[in-house]
Scaffold this active site. Structure first.
Site, PDB file in Angstrom:
ATOM      1  CD  GLU A 108      -3.306  16.185 -15.170  1.00 39.38           C
ATOM      2  OE1 GLU A 108      -4.039  15.877 -16.104  1.00 39.38           O
ATOM      3  OE2 GLU A 108      -2.156  15.739 -15.029  1.00 39.38           O
ATOM      4  CG  ASN A 140      -1.443  16.763 -19.430  1.00 36.93           C
ATOM      5  OD1 ASN A 140      -0.581  15.909 -19.320  1.00 36.93           O
ATOM      6  ND2 ASN A 140      -2.368  16.966 -18.500  1.00 36.93           N
ATOM      7  CE  LYS A 171      -0.194  13.805 -14.515  1.00 36.13           C
ATOM      8  NZ  LYS A 171      -0.465  14.252 -15.904  1.00 36.13           N
ATOM      9  CG  HIS A 229       6.324  10.674 -24.228  1.00 37.36           C
ATOM     10  ND1 HIS A 229       4.950  10.696 -24.284  1.00 37.36           N
ATOM     11  CD2 HIS A 229       6.683  11.677 -23.376  1.00 37.36           C
ATOM     12  CE1 HIS A 229       4.494  11.665 -23.492  1.00 37.36           C
ATOM     13  NE2 HIS A 229       5.515  12.263 -22.928  1.00 37.36           N
ATOM     14  CG  HIS A 261      -0.560  10.758 -24.275  1.00 35.85           C
ATOM     15  ND1 HIS A 261      -1.092  11.133 -23.052  1.00 35.85           N
ATOM     16  CD2 HIS A 261       0.785  10.795 -24.107  1.00 35.85           C
ATOM     17  CE1 HIS A 261      -0.116  11.379 -22.195  1.00 35.85           C
ATOM     18  NE2 HIS A 261       1.031  11.181 -22.816  1.00 35.85           N
ATOM     19  CE  LYS A 296       5.651  17.035 -13.967  1.00 34.11           C
ATOM     20  NZ  LYS A 296       5.816  15.820 -14.781  1.00 34.11           N
ATOM     21  NE  ARG A 345      -4.130  -1.947   1.957  1.00 37.58           N
ATOM     22  CZ  ARG A 345      -4.169  -3.106   2.600  1.00 37.58           C
ATOM     23  NH1 ARG A 345      -3.198  -3.392   3.474  1.00 37.58           N
ATOM     24  NH2 ARG A 345      -5.130  -3.971   2.395  1.00 37.58           N
ATOM     25  NE  ARG A 373       0.970  17.073 -12.194  1.00 34.38           N
ATOM     26  CZ  ARG A 373       1.502  16.173 -11.389  1.00 34.38           C
ATOM     27  NH1 ARG A 373       1.150  16.129 -10.121  1.00 34.38           N
ATOM     28  NH2 ARG A 373       2.404  15.308 -11.828  1.00 34.38           N
ATOM     29  CG  HIS A 400       1.719  15.487 -22.981  1.00 37.68           C
ATOM     30  ND1 HIS A 400       2.426  16.657 -23.164  1.00 37.68           N
ATOM     31  CD2 HIS A 400       2.559  14.646 -22.329  1.00 37.68           C
ATOM     32  CE1 HIS A 400       3.635  16.523 -22.649  1.00 37.68           C
ATOM     33  NE2 HIS A 400       3.738  15.318 -22.130  1.00 37.68           N
ATOM     34  CD  GLU A 409       7.465  16.252 -22.096  1.00 34.68           C
ATOM     35  OE1 GLU A 409       6.996  17.299 -21.595  1.00 34.68           O
ATOM     36  OE2 GLU A 409       6.767  15.252 -22.356  1.00 34.68           O
TER      37      GLU A 409
END
Length: 375
Positions: A242, A250, A149, A272, A257, A232, A127, A246, A253, A191
């Protein structure tokens, strides 16, 4: 650990869960001492890939041995397809088999794929275990290693399964970037450019002037990484999960993606950062089509990305792409879709990005048809 003239520290301010991003040359060899200062007495499971293991795993293990840090290592295949349920199971099993406890740590040694996978494993075993990022690619150093993330890909899309799980420490050794293939460094640079395009127009202008020195190494490279990480870190501290701005991170992205999913995450065709580069160019052209931004800004963005060797058009993806309707289907699977409404990060100009909600699918489809036709 204190700064030196060659080491920069950026803090991600999350209260009692705040952590440092250490940036500079030689940090990989010092990783044992850096980790021991933050997590004294912890044992670790190193997760890496076959390419990074050859270049950097022995040096990391030597540093751990010097500090008396007990460790095991799992070496996975390289490439985006490693972000899968199969390899997540392997990572989880390796951590449990090593008999690590909740107070021990999972260490990600690699690029964004390994960081995302190892962080996910750390977030779900017992956990939640401690997690340390040792990013070895430019993309990972300025983006995926910061902010917590984690996740894996599925057949339906990228990063659809994962958790937010913040690291305890990030060590960005700038010297390891010297071993990166040029294509991978360029992909990471996308990026870096993104931070200028989001809300730092002066930084984007600085990149236009200094990108050659960043590619060559030296102070400009460290400066670019530090500025990117600070940008960031500031956003993550304001909006960890997010739910607000935030999402600006993206930029590029949603399109990117979709292109990665459309190519089956085949890194021979598209990695990527290349998807993000095309996505950022598309986002600026789409903004201009919607009369939100000047076509001149879209052209400037495309020109800079092309100058550094990045793709900017759908036609730049080798092997062809599905038609516009299928690309729209991949976009509709994106995590930023809310109750079926399409959300994009668009722009009013360089450094003026904004969150656009309820973007009509018909407008996106018409734009993709235009782009696919090369007009």
């Amino acid at each position: 650990m204190t700064d030196t003239p060659s080491i920069r520290t950026v803090t991600v301010g999350l209260g009692t869960r705040a952590y440092s991003i250490r940036i500079g040359a030689g940090l990989l060899a010092r990783a044992g001492a850096e980790l021991a200062a933050v997590l004294p007495g912890a044992r670790v499971a190193i997760i890496t890939d076959e390419h990074v293991a050859v270049a950097h795993l022995p040096a990391l293990q030597d540093g751990f041995n010097e500090q008396g840090i007990g460790h095991s290592a799992l070496v996975l295949p390289a490439g985006e397809t490693t972000k899968s349920f199969e390899h997540l199971q392997a990572a989880v099993s390796a951590v449990i088999d090593a008999r690590l406890e909740r107070g021990d740590a999972v260490v990600a040694l690699g690029g964004g794929v390994i960081g995302d996978l190892a962080g996910f494993a750390a977030g779900i075993v017992r956990r939640g275990m401690h997690f340390v990022q040792l990013p070895t690619s430019l993309l990972a150093q300025v983006d995926s290693s910061v902010g917590g993330k984690t996740g894996i890909n599925t057949a339906q899309g990228k990063n659809l399964v994962g958790v937010f799980h913040q690291p305890r420490l990030v060590l960005a050794d700038t010297s390891v970037l010297d071993t990166l293939p040029e294509r991978e460094f360029r992909a990471g640079y996308a990026e870096v450019a993104k931070y200028g395009l989001i809300d730092k127009p002066d930084f984007f202008a600085w990149l236009e002037e200094n990108w050659r020195e960043i590619f060559a190494g030296g102070p400009a490279r460290t400066e670019a990484i530090a500025i990117s990480c600070q940008a960031k870190a500031d956003v993550v501290a304001r909006d960890e999960f997010e739910t607000g701005d935030r999402a600006l991170l993206n930029l590029g992205h949603t399109f990117g993606h979709a292109l990665e999913a459309a190519t089956g995450y085949n890194s021979a065709r598209l990695v990527h950062g290349e998807g993000v580069a095309i996505g950022m160019a598309l986002a600026h052209r789409f903004s201009a089509r919607l009369n939100q931004a000047s076509p001149d800004d879209a052209a400037r963005v495309e020109a800079h990305l092309k100058t550094v060797g990045l793709p900017t058009r759908l036609a730049d993806v080798p092997g062809g792409l599905p038609d516009a309707e299928r690309l729209l289907g991949y976009i509709a699977q994106d995590k930023k879709v809310q109750r079926g409404a399409l959300t994009f990060i668009l722009t009013h100009g360089i450094g003026q990005s904004f969150i656009a909600r309820d973007v009509p699918a018909s407008a996106v489809l018409a734009f993709l048809e235009q782009e696919s036709a090369g007009s």
